[in-house]
Scaffold this motif. Structure first.
Motif, mmCIF file in Angstrom:
data_model
loop_
_atom_site.group_PDB
_atom_site.id
_atom_site.type_symbol
_atom_site.label_atom_id
_atom_site.label_comp_id
_atom_site.label_asym_id
_atom_site.label_seq_id
_atom_site.Cartn_x
_atom_site.Cartn_y
_atom_site.Cartn_z
ATOM 1 N N LEU A 1 -3.823 4.204 10.974
ATOM 2 C CA LEU A 1 -3.340 3.412 12.110
ATOM 3 C C LEU A 1 -2.834 2.041 11.655
ATOM 4 O O LEU A 1 -1.902 1.487 12.249
ATOM 5 N N ASP A 2 -3.424 1.508 10.605
ATOM 6 C CA ASP A 2 -2.961 0.235 10.056
ATOM 7 C C ASP A 2 -1.504 0.355 9.606
ATOM 8 O O ASP A 2 -0.687 -0.534 9.844
ATOM 9 N N VAL A 3 -1.199 1.470 8.964
ATOM 10 C CA VAL A 3 0.181 1.697 8.512
ATOM 11 C C VAL A 3 1.116 1.845 9.703
ATOM 12 O O VAL A 3 2.197 1.241 9.749
ATOM 13 N N LEU A 4 0.719 2.645 10.689
ATOM 14 C CA LEU A 4 1.589 2.873 11.853
ATOM 15 C C LEU A 4 1.820 1.604 12.656
ATOM 16 O O LEU A 4 2.880 1.440 13.274
ATOM 17 N N THR A 5 0.874 0.712 12.653
ATOM 18 C CA THR A 5 1.036 -0.545 13.390
ATOM 19 C C THR A 5 2.135 -1.402 12.764
ATOM 20 O O THR A 5 2.811 -2.170 13.455
ATOM 21 N N ARG A 6 2.338 -1.235 11.473
ATOM 22 C CA ARG A 6 3.306 -2.071 10.753
ATOM 23 C C ARG A 6 4.627 -1.371 10.447
ATOM 24 O O ARG A 6 5.646 -2.011 10.182
ATOM 25 N N ARG A 7 4.627 -0.037 10.463
ATOM 26 C CA ARG A 7 5.819 0.701 10.048
ATOM 27 C C ARG A 7 6.239 1.746 11.084
ATOM 28 O O ARG A 7 5.393 2.469 11.610
ATOM 29 N N LYS A 8 7.542 1.824 11.335
ATOM 30 C CA LYS A 8 8.064 2.825 12.250
ATOM 31 C C LYS A 8 8.263 4.138 11.501
ATOM 32 O O LYS A 8 8.970 4.172 10.485
ATOM 33 N N PRO A 9 7.673 5.237 11.967
ATOM 34 C CA PRO A 9 7.797 6.517 11.262
ATOM 35 C C PRO A 9 9.243 6.947 11.019
ATOM 36 O O PRO A 9 9.568 7.473 9.956
ATOM 37 N N LYS A 10 10.135 6.692 11.984
ATOM 38 C CA LYS A 10 11.523 7.134 11.835
ATOM 39 C C LYS A 10 12.283 6.339 10.784
ATOM 40 O O LYS A 10 13.378 6.757 10.369
ATOM 41 N N GLU A 11 11.738 5.211 10.358
ATOM 42 C CA GLU A 11 12.407 4.391 9.343
ATOM 43 C C GLU A 11 11.838 4.607 7.950
ATOM 44 O O GLU A 11 12.291 3.976 6.991
ATOM 45 N N LEU A 12 10.881 5.504 7.808
ATOM 46 C CA LEU A 12 10.296 5.780 6.502
ATOM 47 C C LEU A 12 11.266 6.592 5.651
ATOM 48 O O LEU A 12 11.956 7.481 6.148
ATOM 49 N N THR A 13 11.327 6.296 4.371
ATOM 50 C CA THR A 13 12.094 7.120 3.445
ATOM 51 C C THR A 13 11.337 8.422 3.219
ATOM 52 O O THR A 13 10.166 8.563 3.605
ATOM 53 N N ASP A 14 11.976 9.383 2.575
ATOM 54 C CA ASP A 14 11.299 10.649 2.296
ATOM 55 C C ASP A 14 10.029 10.422 1.476
ATOM 56 O O ASP A 14 8.988 11.021 1.748
ATOM 57 N N GLY A 15 10.117 9.557 0.467
ATOM 58 C CA GLY A 15 8.957 9.276 -0.368
ATOM 59 C C GLY A 15 7.847 8.601 0.403
ATOM 60 O O GLY A 15 6.661 8.929 0.236
ATOM 61 N N GLN A 16 8.213 7.672 1.274
ATOM 62 C CA GLN A 16 7.213 6.987 2.092
ATOM 63 C C GLN A 16 6.576 7.954 3.079
ATOM 64 O O GLN A 16 5.361 7.909 3.306
ATOM 65 N N ARG A 17 7.393 8.836 3.640
ATOM 66 C CA ARG A 17 6.861 9.803 4.605
ATOM 67 C C ARG A 17 5.844 10.718 3.929
ATOM 68 O O ARG A 17 4.796 11.033 4.497
ATOM 69 N N ASP A 18 6.138 11.147 2.710
ATOM 70 C CA ASP A 18 5.201 11.999 1.973
ATOM 71 C C ASP A 18 3.893 11.257 1.709
ATOM 72 O O ASP A 18 2.803 11.838 1.813
ATOM 73 N N ALA A 19 3.990 9.963 1.371
ATOM 74 C CA ALA A 19 2.795 9.164 1.099
ATOM 75 C C ALA A 19 1.950 9.006 2.361
ATOM 76 O O ALA A 19 0.719 9.099 2.310
ATOM 77 N N VAL A 20 2.609 8.783 3.495
ATOM 78 C CA VAL A 20 1.880 8.628 4.752
ATOM 79 C C VAL A 20 1.280 9.964 5.180
ATOM 80 O O VAL A 20 0.170 10.011 5.736
ATOM 81 N N LYS A 21 1.970 11.065 4.898
ATOM 82 C CA LYS A 21 1.420 12.390 5.181
ATOM 83 C C LYS A 21 0.104 12.598 4.442
ATOM 84 O O LYS A 21 -0.865 13.115 5.009
ATOM 85 N N ARG A 22 0.093 12.207 3.177
ATOM 86 C CA ARG A 22 -1.132 12.363 2.390
ATOM 87 C C ARG A 22 -2.258 11.523 2.975
ATOM 88 O O ARG A 22 -3.421 11.940 2.993
ATOM 89 N N LEU A 23 -1.902 10.353 3.473
ATOM 90 C CA LEU A 23 -2.897 9.468 4.087
ATOM 91 C C LEU A 23 -3.478 10.099 5.354
ATOM 92 O O LEU A 23 -4.635 9.848 5.709
#
Length: 208
Positions: free
Chosen positions: A152-174
């Motif tokens: 939730l800390d990440v989602l509060t600061r970052r918009k999912p639709k603006e994540l790069t593919d690499g960032q999206r994979d990292a957040v998926k793992r989280l």
């Protein structure tokens, strides 16, 4: 005095922070004045090191001399964990992003979210040179919810639709293994955008 040192070594080991409150918890039946009198004698003898005000440690010795205390261990002990391993906080902000591979940017200062904060936010200096921003947790952090709160800390600061593919994979793992119901319940303590982004992340496959 040797018995006091033996007890501290048994509980905390070497090269680990010992806070003033830890001393009083370790010797609950000993008057506070006596505890600090013994501590001062141990410091004078070189058996215990004073790292900074209210922080002490028992240094291990190598061929290069006594081992300095890692300031990150001090941050962890003050804000993230207790001596028994209980969880009371987590690395947050840019520190969390960097550690989880969401960002390659190395932060200029560390950030934590913790139960052990007296105000919403403040910056502290550890060891005279390490900067850390301490945020008071929106909900009590514990072992059961810490992974959800990090997400939730990440989602509060970052918009999912603006994540790069690499960032999206990292957040998926989280997000792996997290409960949607738990996340929704915890998100009620966050800004409304966090709940919206949680729903958005599910639609984009970041969280399923």
């Amino acid at each position: 005095m040797e018995k006091t040192l033996d007890i501290l070594i048994e509980r905390f080991g070497y090269d680990a922070p010992i806070l003033a409150c830890d001393l009083e918890e370790t010797f609950p039946d000993v008057p506070r004045r006596t505890i600090y009198s013994r501590l001062n004698r141990l410091i004078e003898s070189g058996a215990i090191e004073r790292y900074e005000t209210g922080v002490y440690y028992i240094a291990s010795t190598t061929i290069l001399g006594k081992t300095p205390l890692n300031p990150l261990k001090v941050i962890e002990r003050k804000y993230l964990r207790d001596p028994e391993g209980g969880v009371c906080g987590f690395w947050s902000g840019a520190t969390l992003d960097n550690s989880e591979g969401i960002s390659e940017q190395v932060p200029m200062r560390y950030e934590v979210v913790t139960n052990n904060a007296s105000c919403a936010q403040r910056e502290v200096t550890v060891g005279g040179y390490v900067k850390c921003v301490v945020h008071k947790s929106r909900v009590d952090v514990d072992r059961d919810n810490v992974d959800s709160l990090r997400f939730l800390d990440v989602l509060t600061r970052r918009k999912p639709k603006e994540l790069t593919d690499g960032q999206r994979d990292a957040v998926k793992r989280l997000a792996e293994g997290l409960s949607k119901d738990d996340l929704l319940a915890l998100s009620m303590a966050y800004p409304q955008k966090t709940t919206r982004r949680l729903v958005e992340s599910e639609m984009l496959g970041v969280f399923a």
